[in-house]
Write a protein that holds these residues in place. Structure first.
Motif, short mmCIF file in Angstrom:
data_model
loop_
_atom_site.label_atom_id
_atom_site.label_comp_id
_atom_site.label_asym_id
_atom_site.label_seq_id
_atom_site.Cartn_x
_atom_site.Cartn_y
_atom_site.Cartn_z
N PRO A 123 0.80 -1.24 0.00
CA PRO A 123 0.00 0.00 0.00
C PRO A 123 0.83 1.28 0.00
O PRO A 123 0.34 2.33 -0.42
N ASP A 124 2.08 1.23 0.48
CA ASP A 124 2.93 2.42 0.46
C ASP A 124 3.76 2.52 -0.81
O ASP A 124 4.62 3.40 -0.92
N GLY A 125 3.52 1.61 -1.78
CA GLY A 125 4.23 1.65 -3.05
C GLY A 125 5.51 0.86 -3.08
O GLY A 125 6.12 0.67 -4.15
N ARG A 126 5.96 0.39 -1.91
CA ARG A 126 7.19 -0.43 -1.89
C ARG A 126 6.91 -1.83 -2.43
O ARG A 126 5.78 -2.30 -2.42
N ARG A 127 7.98 -2.46 -2.89
CA ARG A 127 7.85 -3.76 -3.54
C ARG A 127 8.42 -4.86 -2.66
O ARG A 127 9.54 -4.73 -2.13
N ILE A 128 7.65 -5.94 -2.49
CA ILE A 128 8.17 -7.12 -1.79
C ILE A 128 9.09 -7.87 -2.75
O ILE A 128 8.68 -8.22 -3.85
N SER A 129 10.31 -8.09 -2.33
CA SER A 129 11.28 -8.74 -3.22
C SER A 129 10.87 -10.18 -3.52
O SER A 129 10.49 -10.94 -2.61
N LEU A 130 10.96 -10.54 -4.79
CA LEU A 130 10.66 -11.91 -5.22
C LEU A 130 11.93 -12.70 -5.53
O LEU A 130 11.85 -13.83 -6.00
N HIS A 131 13.09 -12.10 -5.28
CA HIS A 131 14.36 -12.76 -5.59
C HIS A 131 14.56 -13.97 -4.68
O HIS A 131 14.53 -13.86 -3.45
N ASN A 132 14.76 -15.13 -5.30
CA ASN A 132 14.98 -16.39 -4.56
C ASN A 132 13.85 -16.69 -3.57
O ASN A 132 14.07 -17.33 -2.54
N ILE A 133 12.65 -16.24 -3.89
CA ILE A 133 11.52 -16.45 -2.98
C ILE A 133 11.19 -17.94 -2.84
O ILE A 133 10.77 -18.39 -1.78
N GLY A 134 11.41 -18.69 -3.93
CA GLY A 134 11.11 -20.12 -3.87
C GLY A 134 12.03 -20.86 -2.92
O GLY A 134 11.59 -21.65 -2.08
N LYS A 135 13.32 -20.59 -3.04
CA LYS A 135 14.32 -21.31 -2.23
C LYS A 135 14.36 -20.82 -0.80
O LYS A 135 14.46 -21.61 0.14
#
Length: 416
Positions: A123-135
């Motif tokens: 909601p504040d425009g920041r992005r949740i990192s998806l880098h290596n999210i699987g591992k």
């Protein structure tokens, strides 16, 4: 349990995929998290607008969509309440507990599974990192859910994949495009990401064992010229059934362009597994076999499948080995002459020509006018000679190009 994460190009694409499943009657939207209404009360535009309003807060983010599938063992009984509980706990552990997301139960496969659609823009425009999210996050969340809820643990890279995969149901596929597409998609999802294949024929070697074939069409056809790809469902004899499905219409986008990137990567990775395959083949080839079928049965005990490559006249010119231990598809000529078609057939005491039963299948294919890849046509004594063709009065030879046969259009004089 198996958790699979993908990052689609747009939120609308991921949402459309699941909503189309709902329209087909093979999925249901179970739960809507952080929405103003319940899942059953939400219209498509309301679902889409909720995500797009967040995505517009960070236009610089190239990745803004998360699509997760949670797959459970076929023996597990899953109620809607339990699926919702598992989805909520998984998303919480993934770091998406405060994000809006939709949970869909899909009923188009042989095992219980659900899909979750969300965005990583907060909601504040920041992005949740998806880098290596699987591992780093998904695997830990999966293990925690398995332990907490007593779920069947994933065995290897994918538990509900090629090891439990059954050939696509041909009986369902003949009724219409929808069932055909689902059957093909289930096979592709299990094969494309787990097996290593270096070319389209090698991919087809493994796909045809599950009654599926990737087809570029004839070289004169529009599909081939445009670099397109079709997927066909096959019957027990290898003949196509139902409606061919465009690769671009399948959610995972298994297009020719995508496969070509896989080819290059897989060719490098296969090299490390070839010595192990040679060792098992050498062990099998120490024995004497009567017929190719005996050789195939011996390979099955070593978890290796054999696929023969032959031309229209029934001449076997190549062998392809599918190593299910390392999940590699390798042509015999790649690993040495000892494993080529000529050497193996001689070892089995047979000539390269096919058996009578296989020839009948080839005749049926010719009647259906199915193009076979890498064919080598032999001259037949009944074929007309070039002299017969030239002096046949019924033959219409296009001696003049069509462009020259066209009449010139007369220019109309302009009236003054």
């Amino acid at each position: 349990m198996v958790a699979k994460i993908t990052v689609p190009g747009s939120i609308k694409r991921a949402l459309n995929y699941n909503e189309n499943k709902v329209k087909e009657g093979v999925a249901i939207c179970l739960y809507a998290h952080a929405f103003l209404k319940d899942a059953q009360q939400l219209r498509f535009q309301e679902k889409l607008a909720r995500f797009e309003n967040l995505i517009q807060l960070n236009c610089r983010a190239k990745t803004n969509t998360l699509h997760v599938s949670l797959n459970f063992h076929p023996d597990e009984t899953m109620s809607a309440e339990k699926m919702i509980r598992l989805a909520r706990e998984y998303m919480e552990r993934l770091g998406f507990g405060n994000q809006p997301y939709l949970v869909y139960e899909h009923r188009d496969a042989g095992h219980p599974h659900l899909h979750i659609v969300s965005t990583n823009i907060e909601p504040d425009g920041r992005r949740i990192s998806l880098h290596n999210i699987g591992k780093e996050r998904s695997e830990k969340a999966r293990e925690a859910l398995e332990q907490t809820h007593g779920l069947r643990k994933a065995e290897g890279k994918i538990a509900i994949g090629s090891s439990h995969l059954q050939p696509a149901s041909v009986q369902r596929a003949v009724y219409g495009k929808g069932p055909t597409k689902r059957a093909i998609t289930n096979v592709l999802d299990a094969i494309l990401s787990t097996y290593k294949y270096g070319s389209l024929p090698e991919l087809n070697a493994i796909l045809q064992t599950y009654r599926v074939r990737a087809d570029r069409g004839s070289k004169e056809g529009q599909t081939y010229r445009n670099g397109g790809l079709l997927y066909r469902l096959l019957d027990d004899t290898g003949k196509p059934l139902g409606v061919p499905i465009k690769a671009s219409s399948i959610y995972s986008q298994p297009t020719l362009r995508f496969l070509e990137t896989q080819f290059d990567q897989n060719k490098k990775e296969k090299e490390a597994f070839k010595p192990a395959l040679r060792t098992r083949l050498d062990w099998v080839l120490q024995r004497t076999f009567v017929g190719l079928q005996a050789f195939e049965e011996a390979l099955k005990k070593e978890k290796v499948s054999l696929v023969t490559r032959q031309n229209e006249s029934g001449y076997i010119y190549g062998l392809t080995y599918i190593d299910h231990n390392t999940r590699c598809v390798v042509n015999g000529s790649e690993i040495g002459k000892t494993y080529s078609a000529k050497a193996v057939l001689e070892k089995c005491g047979i000539s390269p020509s096919l058996s009578a039963s296989t020839r009948s299948i080839e005749r049926e294919r010719r009647q259906e006018k199915e193009p076979l890849a890498d064919q080598k046509f032999e001259h037949h004594q009944n074929h007309p000679s070039i002299t017969d063709i030239l002096f046949d009065p019924h033959q219409a030879l296009p001696m003049i190009p069509s462009e020259l046969r066209q009449k010139k259009k007369r220019k109309q004089k302009r009236k003054k």
